[in-house]
Design a protein around this motif. Structure first.
Motif: not given
Lengths: 285, 113
Positions: A33, A57, A59-61, A63, B17-18, B21-24, B27, B56, B109-113
């Motif tokens: 995406a 912008q 967020r944390m995911v 896992i 996971s991307a 959970q819709n992240f691209s 970080k 990514l 966990e991941l910090e994502v945008v």
């Protein structure tokens, strides 16, 4: 591309296969995406959990997933296949030069008249070992890992398909000669068997504890050479049991045949367990 | 260098996971490593940068969280912490220890945008 699992091309090759193995080639991981769709933009869960709408912008995911979860899924599939077909699979690990292939050749010759035997040979390069095994009469397939230092469950799954194993087979997976990396990769085997020869250091179980901890059985090979080398058998066994109190130890010489009956007895007992569908006792799979 | 393979597996988990959970873009990656996991932190950091290039997670920060090695001593009947696999129980000196924690290699966990 592989039709079984969609894997792309790469370094590892399975003998007789057109396709190569490698999980991540350039260019197949970028179709995600773009971040501007109508999906969840939650600005309230930044890195410091600070609620700062509009400022961040990111967020944390969550896992909470094992890094090796993919490998473990393939390993589970292999284990299921072995279980359904009454196959005993053993993952043989050691340093280079411990006499793995010689032991395997002698083992194949001893088992072959009563038991269907197949071998998966893992090496960085060449099909020399698979050729050696085939001369002893067993079915064998070579996996070359290329730059890789260990076999993984995905490669083994493909090799197993090629072998078309008979019900009740003994399958030996000879891992790449390396006492480090193969410890972490479950292949779906019933047991890891670590082979140590008396020409190596008696303290190897302490130096490479992960492997000796992961193994169910330690074979002390080349005992015919004990009169000529300085190797303390009792200390070595003690070190192995410090790392892994439940490890079984068999001393043998693949060249003279001494101790081979004990090893063959161990295999036959575990083959019965595989055929009757009861799990190997003490296995931590 | 099986840390390369581990990073490739890590990337696969991130990619899966991307799409779920819709992240691209990633970080930061928080990774829990048990003291007895088969991972060398420096090799992991090096491999991480190499493997994530052009993906990514290109340029992402890797945060390693070390978890202690815990074992169950069957003589003391309690959980104790040890430093090496060949260590004896620090209370009683016995080697009959069952590992109860410290083999983790988990993406936390991941910090994502």
């Amino acid at each position: 591309m592989c039709t079984v699992c969609g894997c792309g091309e790469g370094e590892a090759t399975i003998e007789g296969h057109e396709h190569h193995h490698h999980h991540h080639e350039e260019g197949h991981s970028h179709s995600h995406a773009d971040g501007h769709g109508d999906h969840n933009h939650d600005y309230g869960q930044g890195a410091a959990r600070a609620h700062a709408p509009g400022l961040s912008q990111t967020r944390m995911v969550q896992i909470e997933q094992d890094i090796l979860s993919k490998n473990n899924q393939y390993a589970d599939a292999n284990r299921r296949y072995f279980s359904e077909h009454g196959i005993l699979s053993l993952n043989l690990v050691s340093s280079p030069g411990s006499g793995k292939t010689t032991l395997l050749t002698a083992t194949v010759l001893a088992l072959l008249d009563q038991t269907p035997v197949a071998v998966i040979e893992g090496d960085q390069q060449t099909a020399l070992d698979a050729d050696r095994i085939r001369k002893s009469g067993a079915r064998a397939v070579q996996i070359n890992t290329g730059k890789g230092c260990h076999l993984d469950a995905h490669m083994v799954g493909h090799a197993v398909q090629d072998l078309k194993l008979q019900h009740g087979s003994a399958l030996f997976i000879e891992n790449v000669g390396n006492l480090v990396c193969p410890a972490a990769f479950d292949l779906g085997e019933a047991a890891k068997v670590v082979i140590l020869s008396v020409t190596e250091g008696a303290d190897k179980p302490l130096k490479y504890p992960d492997m000796f901890h992961a193994a169910s059985l330690m074979i002390l090979n080349k005992i015919d050479l004990l009169p000529y080398v300085d190797f303390d058998v009792a200390a070595c066994c003690d070190y192995a049991r410090r790392i892994n109190p439940g490890i079984r130890i068999i001393q043998l010489s693949a060249t003279t045949g001494e101790g081979m009956e004990t090893w063959l007895g161990w295999i036959r007992a575990h083959l019965e367990i595989a055929k009757t569908g009861v799990n190997v006792p003490g296995e931590n799979s | 260098m099986h840390e390369i393979s581990l990073c490739e597996s890590l990337l696969k988990v991130i990619e899966d996971s991307a799409s779920q959970q819709n992240f691209s873009q990633v970080k930061t990656v928080w990774l829990e490593l048990g003291r007895f996991s088969c991972v060398e932190p420096d090799a992991m950091r090096f491999s991480f940068d190499v493997v994530m290039k052009g993906t990514l997670a290109d340029g992402a920060r890797l945060e390693l969280l070390e978890l202690p090695a815990r074992v169950w001593c069957s003589k003391c009947l309690k959980d104790v912490e040890i430093q090496q696999r060949y260590d004896a129980c620090p209370s009683c000196g016995d080697y009959r220890l069952q590992i109860s924690g410290g083999e983790e290699m988990r993406i936390k966990e991941l910090e994502v945008v």
